[in-house]
Design an enzyme around this catalytic site. Structure first.
Site, PDB file in Angstrom:
ATOM      1  N   ASN A   1       1.929   4.096   0.872  1.00  0.00           N
ATOM      2  CA  ASN A   1       2.662   2.888   0.500  1.00  0.00           C
ATOM      3  C   ASN A   1       2.599   2.646  -1.001  1.00  0.00           C
ATOM      4  O   ASN A   1       1.575   2.897  -1.637  1.00  0.00           O
ATOM      5  CB  ASN A   1       2.091   1.675   1.239  1.00  0.00           C
TER       6      ASN A   1
ATOM      7  N   HIS B   1       1.935   8.145  -3.188  1.00  0.00           N
ATOM      8  CA  HIS B   1       3.351   8.062  -3.580  1.00  0.00           C
ATOM      9  C   HIS B   1       3.587   7.076  -4.720  1.00  0.00           C
ATOM     10  O   HIS B   1       4.713   6.617  -4.917  1.00  0.00           O
ATOM     11  CB  HIS B   1       4.212   7.690  -2.359  1.00  0.00           C
TER      12      HIS B   1
ATOM     13  N   CYS C   1      13.012   2.118 -22.698  1.00  0.00           N
ATOM     14  CA  CYS C   1      11.674   2.173 -23.299  1.00  0.00           C
ATOM     15  C   CYS C   1      11.669   1.465 -24.650  1.00  0.00           C
ATOM     16  O   CYS C   1      12.541   1.712 -25.487  1.00  0.00           O
ATOM     17  CB  CYS C   1      11.280   3.639 -23.475  1.00  0.00           C
TER      18      CYS C   1
ATOM     19  N   GLY D   1      -0.098   3.571  11.084  1.00  0.00           N
ATOM     20  CA  GLY D   1       1.255   3.097  10.754  1.00  0.00           C
ATOM     21  C   GLY D   1       2.090   4.067   9.951  1.00  0.00           C
ATOM     22  O   GLY D   1       2.803   3.659   9.043  1.00  0.00           O
ATOM     23  N   THR D   2       1.993   5.333  10.305  1.00  0.00           N
ATOM     24  CA  THR D   2       2.866   6.309   9.622  1.00  0.00           C
ATOM     25  C   THR D   2       3.557   7.194  10.656  1.00  0.00           C
ATOM     26  O   THR D   2       2.947   7.580  11.652  1.00  0.00           O
ATOM     27  CB  THR D   2       2.095   7.169   8.593  1.00  0.00           C
ATOM     28  N   SER D   3       4.832   7.498  10.372  1.00  0.00           N
ATOM     29  CA  SER D   3       5.561   8.393  11.276  1.00  0.00           C
ATOM     30  C   SER D   3       5.081   9.830  11.088  1.00  0.00           C
ATOM     31  O   SER D   3       5.428  10.706  11.858  1.00  0.00           O
ATOM     32  CB  SER D   3       7.064   8.297  11.020  1.00  0.00           C
TER      33      SER D   3
ATOM     34  N   ASN E   1      -0.712   3.249  16.000  1.00  0.00           N
ATOM     35  CA  ASN E   1       0.726   3.107  15.788  1.00  0.00           C
ATOM     36  C   ASN E   1       1.300   2.328  16.966  1.00  0.00           C
ATOM     37  O   ASN E   1       0.742   2.361  18.064  1.00  0.00           O
ATOM     38  CB  ASN E   1       1.376   4.504  15.719  1.00  0.00           C
TER      39      ASN E   1
ATOM     40  N   GLU F   1       3.968   3.099  18.368  1.00  0.00           N
ATOM     41  CA  GLU F   1       4.572   4.084  19.285  1.00  0.00           C
ATOM     42  C   GLU F   1       4.029   5.469  18.968  1.00  0.00           C
ATOM     43  O   GLU F   1       3.447   5.680  17.907  1.00  0.00           O
ATOM     44  CB  GLU F   1       6.101   4.058  19.158  1.00  0.00           C
TER      45      GLU F   1
ATOM     46  N   ALA G   1      -1.309  -2.476  13.991  1.00  0.00           N
ATOM     47  CA  ALA G   1      -2.441  -2.216  13.084  1.00  0.00           C
ATOM     48  C   ALA G   1      -3.211  -3.503  12.797  1.00  0.00           C
ATOM     49  O   ALA G   1      -4.444  -3.494  12.719  1.00  0.00           O
ATOM     50  CB  ALA G   1      -1.925  -1.610  11.781  1.00  0.00           C
TER      51      ALA G   1
HETATM   52  N1  APR Z   1       1.320  -1.277  13.444  1.00  0.00           N
HETATM   53  C1  APR Z   1       1.187   0.075  13.482  1.00  0.00           C
HETATM   54  N2  APR Z   1       2.219   0.924  13.283  1.00  0.00           N
HETATM   55  C2  APR Z   1       3.423   0.392  13.037  1.00  0.00           C
HETATM   56  C3  APR Z   1       3.633  -1.018  12.986  1.00  0.00           C
HETATM   57  C4  APR Z   1       2.518  -1.855  13.199  1.00  0.00           C
HETATM   58  N3  APR Z   1       2.605  -3.186  13.173  1.00  0.00           N
HETATM   59  N4  APR Z   1       4.943  -1.230  12.713  1.00  0.00           N
HETATM   60  C5  APR Z   1       5.516  -0.018  12.590  1.00  0.00           C
HETATM   61  N5  APR Z   1       4.614   0.976  12.794  1.00  0.00           N
HETATM   62  C6  APR Z   1       4.812   2.420  12.710  1.00  0.00           C
HETATM   63  C7  APR Z   1       6.139   2.948  13.199  1.00  0.00           C
HETATM   64  O1  APR Z   1       6.114   3.176  14.597  1.00  0.00           O
HETATM   65  C8  APR Z   1       6.277   4.246  12.410  1.00  0.00           C
HETATM   66  O2  APR Z   1       5.685   5.337  13.078  1.00  0.00           O
HETATM   67  O3  APR Z   1       4.778   2.752  11.341  1.00  0.00           O
HETATM   68  C9  APR Z   1       5.481   3.968  11.131  1.00  0.00           C
HETATM   69  C10 APR Z   1       6.333   3.812   9.884  1.00  0.00           C
HETATM   70  O4  APR Z   1       6.942   5.046   9.632  1.00  0.00           O
HETATM   71  P1  APR Z   1       7.932   5.269   8.383  1.00  0.00           P
HETATM   72  O5  APR Z   1       8.906   4.162   8.307  1.00  0.00           O
HETATM   73  O6  APR Z   1       8.468   6.651   8.480  1.00  0.00           O
HETATM   74  O7  APR Z   1       6.960   5.139   7.117  1.00  0.00           O
HETATM   75  P2  APR Z   1       5.962   6.206   6.484  1.00  0.00           P
HETATM   76  O8  APR Z   1       5.364   7.075   7.534  1.00  0.00           O
HETATM   77  O9  APR Z   1       5.033   5.432   5.626  1.00  0.00           O
HETATM   78  O10 APR Z   1       6.947   7.056   5.589  1.00  0.00           O
HETATM   79  C11 APR Z   1       6.411   8.052   4.747  1.00  0.00           C
HETATM   80  O11 APR Z   1       8.530   8.323   3.685  1.00  0.00           O
HETATM   81  O12 APR Z   1      10.500   7.631   2.643  1.00  0.00           O
HETATM   82  C12 APR Z   1       9.204   7.972   2.493  1.00  0.00           C
HETATM   83  O13 APR Z   1       8.022   7.645   0.542  1.00  0.00           O
HETATM   84  C13 APR Z   1       8.340   6.991   1.742  1.00  0.00           C
HETATM   85  O14 APR Z   1       5.933   6.762   1.827  1.00  0.00           O
HETATM   86  C14 APR Z   1       7.116   6.846   2.618  1.00  0.00           C
HETATM   87  C15 APR Z   1       7.161   8.123   3.446  1.00  0.00           C
END
Ligand code: APR
Length: 246
Positions: A97, A114, A143, A183-185, A209, A211, A227
């Site tokens: 994030n 990132h 700049c 909380g990451t895909s 997560n 899901e 989370a």
């Molecule tokens: N608690 C836990 N998980 C959650 C919640 C919650 N309240 N709400 C959403 N999620 C999960 C979703 O199910 C999903 O799997 O958080 C995940 C978010 O996934 P993405 O939107 O793909 O975000 P992220 O994994 O951080 O993306 C990675 O992609 O575009 C780039 O640079 C950007 O850092 C980012 C990177």
């Protein structure tokens, strides 16, 4: 072995977070049904070529996201991770994030894989300017030292992660006995390789997560839920096992 048993003896924790941990603060995620990448095209906004073609458009998007961040606050999930840093001697937080919410929650050491949306710098001379002049919507910030374009200090698609930061996260993943992926895909590499690095080095790996993800099968446990509800329970359990006073 279950997480509750691991929490009784864990000495080293590494946490990887993604957009999902900030969702409960009101920050949009990227890949959910109403996520940012459903409204905008990454190739138009989140790469260097797009920035050079249309810096004004890219800045509009980042200013929109910066504005959202001015109105939100860390949630119980962020705060639980800040508590963990206080309690666990060998603790590492790596986040994908850019929203700065972990620091605002109290984490002192944050590996920002990132970058950080609150920071920016010149693409030519590198001079940092975290308060670029975006007052004129028709102009892009320049700049103050050399007149070059100012860009947000985030990692775009096609760019390298800060190598030292990623290497530190990888070392922590390989050293820890408990790895939490929150909380990451888990689709964007190399950040998404950290859970596997931890597992291969012998850590107990847990995914949190709402899901299941493409990586779920790889984890020792997937805890399905928010989370902001699960992490405080984990922090409480660490506190209890350490006999740390609240
Ligand atoms: N608690 C836990 N998980 C959650 C919640 C919650 N309240 N709400 C959403 N999620 C999960 C979703 O199910 C999903 O799997 O958080 C995940 C978010 O996934 P993405 O939107 O793909 O975000 P992220 O994994 O951080 O993306 C990675 O992609 O575009 C780039 O640079 C950007 O850092 C980012 C990177």
């Amino acid at each position: 072995m279950e997480l509750s048993a691991i929490l009784q003896r864990t000495r080293s924790i590494c946490v990887l977070t993604g957009a999902g941990i900030s969702a409960e603060s009101g920050v949009p995620t990227f890949r959910s049904v109403d996520g940012l990448w459903n409204k905008f095209r990454p190739e138009q906004l989140a790469n260097f070529g797009a920035f050079i073609r249309d810096p004004k458009l890219v800045w509009e998007w980042y200013n929109y996201r910066r504005k959202i961040l001015e109105t939100v606050n860390p949630n119980p999930g962020h705060i639980a991770i800040a508590r963990m840093e206080e309690m666990v001697h060998d603790f590492t937080l790596a986040t994908q994030n850019v929203d700065n919410l972990h620091r605002r929650a109290g984490n002192k050491r944050v590996l920002e894989l990132h970058g950080n949306i609150t920071q920016s710098h010149c693409i030519d001379c590198g001079t940092r300017d975290d308060r670029p002049d975006c007052s004129d919507e028709n102009k892009t910030p320049r700049c103050k030292s050399c007149g070059g374009l100012i860009r947000p200090a985030v990692v775009w698609f096609g760019e390298m992660l800060p190598q030292d930061v990623f290497e530190e996260a990888k070392r922590a993943a390989q050293r820890c006995d408990l790895f939490l992926s929150v909380g990451t895909s888990a689709l964007v590499y190399p950040a998404a390789s950290l859970p596997m690095a931890a597992k291969q080095a012998g850590a107990y790996t847990v995914e949190i997560n709402i899901e299941r993800t493409e990586q779920s099968g790889m984890f020792d446990e997937t805890l399905l839920g928010r989370a902001g509800e699960i992490l405080p329970l984990i922090a409480d359990s660490i506190q209890l096992n350490k006999g740390v006073k609240a």
